[in-house]
Design a protein around this motif. Structure first.
Motif, PDB file in Angstrom:
ATOM      1  N   VAL A 198       0.839  -1.204   0.000  1.00 31.85           N
ATOM      2  CA  VAL A 198       0.000   0.000   0.000  1.00 31.85           C
ATOM      3  C   VAL A 198       0.875   1.256   0.000  1.00 31.85           C
ATOM      4  O   VAL A 198       0.633   2.201  -0.760  1.00 31.85           O
ATOM      5  CB  VAL A 198      -0.978  -0.005   1.206  1.00 31.85           C
ATOM      6  N   LEU A 199       1.891   1.279   0.844  1.00 30.87           N
ATOM      7  CA  LEU A 199       2.790   2.439   0.929  1.00 30.87           C
ATOM      8  C   LEU A 199       3.432   2.730  -0.420  1.00 30.87           C
ATOM      9  O   LEU A 199       3.392   3.868  -0.903  1.00 30.87           O
ATOM     10  CB  LEU A 199       3.884   2.191   1.979  1.00 30.87           C
ATOM     11  N   PHE A 200       4.010   1.720  -1.061  1.00 28.96           N
ATOM     12  CA  PHE A 200       4.736   1.948  -2.307  1.00 28.96           C
ATOM     13  C   PHE A 200       3.809   2.254  -3.480  1.00 28.96           C
ATOM     14  O   PHE A 200       4.138   3.097  -4.315  1.00 28.96           O
ATOM     15  CB  PHE A 200       5.670   0.782  -2.624  1.00 28.96           C
ATOM     16  N   VAL A 201       2.662   1.607  -3.550  1.00 21.62           N
ATOM     17  CA  VAL A 201       1.718   1.922  -4.627  1.00 21.62           C
ATOM     18  C   VAL A 201       1.188   3.339  -4.441  1.00 21.62           C
ATOM     19  O   VAL A 201       1.089   4.113  -5.396  1.00 21.62           O
ATOM     20  CB  VAL A 201       0.566   0.886  -4.697  1.00 21.62           C
ATOM     21  N   TYR A 202       0.891   3.702  -3.201  1.00 25.10           N
ATOM     22  CA  TYR A 202       0.381   5.043  -2.911  1.00 25.10           C
ATOM     23  C   TYR A 202       1.412   6.114  -3.262  1.00 25.10           C
ATOM     24  O   TYR A 202       1.110   7.089  -3.966  1.00 25.10           O
ATOM     25  CB  TYR A 202      -0.014   5.152  -1.435  1.00 25.10           C
ATOM     26  N   THR A 203       2.649   5.947  -2.780  1.00 21.36           N
ATOM     27  CA  THR A 203       3.651   6.985  -3.022  1.00 21.36           C
ATOM     28  C   THR A 203       4.047   7.041  -4.503  1.00 21.36           C
ATOM     29  O   THR A 203       4.226   8.133  -5.045  1.00 21.36           O
ATOM     30  CB  THR A 203       4.908   6.791  -2.142  1.00 21.36           C
ATOM     31  N   ALA A 204       4.148   5.887  -5.148  1.00 19.31           N
ATOM     32  CA  ALA A 204       4.493   5.881  -6.577  1.00 19.31           C
ATOM     33  C   ALA A 204       3.389   6.540  -7.396  1.00 19.31           C
ATOM     34  O   ALA A 204       3.671   7.361  -8.280  1.00 19.31           O
ATOM     35  CB  ALA A 204       4.723   4.450  -7.054  1.00 19.31           C
ATOM     36  N   SER A 205       2.147   6.208  -7.092  1.00 22.89           N
ATOM     37  CA  SER A 205       1.014   6.797  -7.823  1.00 22.89           C
ATOM     38  C   SER A 205       0.977   8.299  -7.635  1.00 22.89           C
ATOM     39  O   SER A 205       0.773   9.052  -8.597  1.00 22.89           O
ATOM     40  CB  SER A 205      -0.309   6.197  -7.345  1.00 22.89           C
ATOM     41  N   SER A 206       1.175   8.737  -6.417  1.00 25.95           N
ATOM     42  CA  SER A 206       1.165  10.163  -6.125  1.00 25.95           C
ATOM     43  C   SER A 206       2.260  10.888  -6.909  1.00 25.95           C
ATOM     44  O   SER A 206       2.035  11.964  -7.466  1.00 25.95           O
ATOM     45  CB  SER A 206       1.341  10.383  -4.625  1.00 25.95           C
ATOM     46  N   LYS A 207       3.447  10.288  -6.964  1.00 30.41           N
ATOM     47  CA  LYS A 207       4.562  10.896  -7.697  1.00 30.41           C
ATOM     48  C   LYS A 207       4.281  10.924  -9.196  1.00 30.41           C
ATOM     49  O   LYS A 207       4.539  11.925  -9.860  1.00 30.41           O
ATOM     50  CB  LYS A 207       5.856  10.132  -7.410  1.00 30.41           C
TER      51      LYS A 207
END
Length: 146
Positions: free
Chosen positions: A21-30
């Motif tokens: 969740v953390l990595f998908v969220y931060t990657a998507s946001s970026k």
């Protein structure tokens, strides 16, 4: 013994889902704010010359790690990669805080609202979680292999 193994598996899975969740969220946001992310990276000490490359490679790496965490046979690689990436981010934050005055945050989403010391604490907690999952995974495999 079997109950302990089930608990270990549950803890490893839960930590993996948190990182996913953390990595998908931060990657998507970026990626959704790619121009802003690249601009912020361009203002970061020491990495500004690589801002264009990093603006794509960091979120893609985060998505690759998330993919590794989804596949049970590759999950341990994803956990190691999570720990390494978080350690690198943390070392970079600490180094920049030591040697620079003005540091813009290039994080995505809600994490951008954290102060730098909060980032370090958050990353440290995540590194401990990654290490915990790795150790539990090793113990689980040791128990199941005899």
């Amino acid at each position: 013994m079997k109950t302990v193994s089930i608990h270990k598996k549950t803890i490893i899975s839960t930590i993996s889902i948190l990182f996913l969740v953390l990595f998908v969220y931060t990657a998507s946001s970026k990626l959704l704010n790619l121009g802003l992310f690249e601009l912020r990276l361009g203002r970061m000490p020491y990495i500004a010359p690589y801002a264009s490359l990093l603006s794509w490679s960091v979120p893609l790496l985060e998505l690759v790690i998330a993919g590794l965490l989804v596949i049970p046979k590759l999950r341990i690689i994803g956990l190691y990669a999570s720990g390494i990436l978080l350690t690198l981010f943390t070392i970079y934050i600490i180094a920049v805080l030591q040697f620079s005055d003005d540091i813009p945050c290039s994080c995505g989403g809600v994490l951008a609202a954290l102060r730098w010391d909060d980032h370090i604490v958050f990353n440290a907690i995540c590194m401990v979680l990654a290490l915990t999952a790795i150790v539990l995974n090793k113990k689980q495999h040791k128990t199941s292999n005899g």
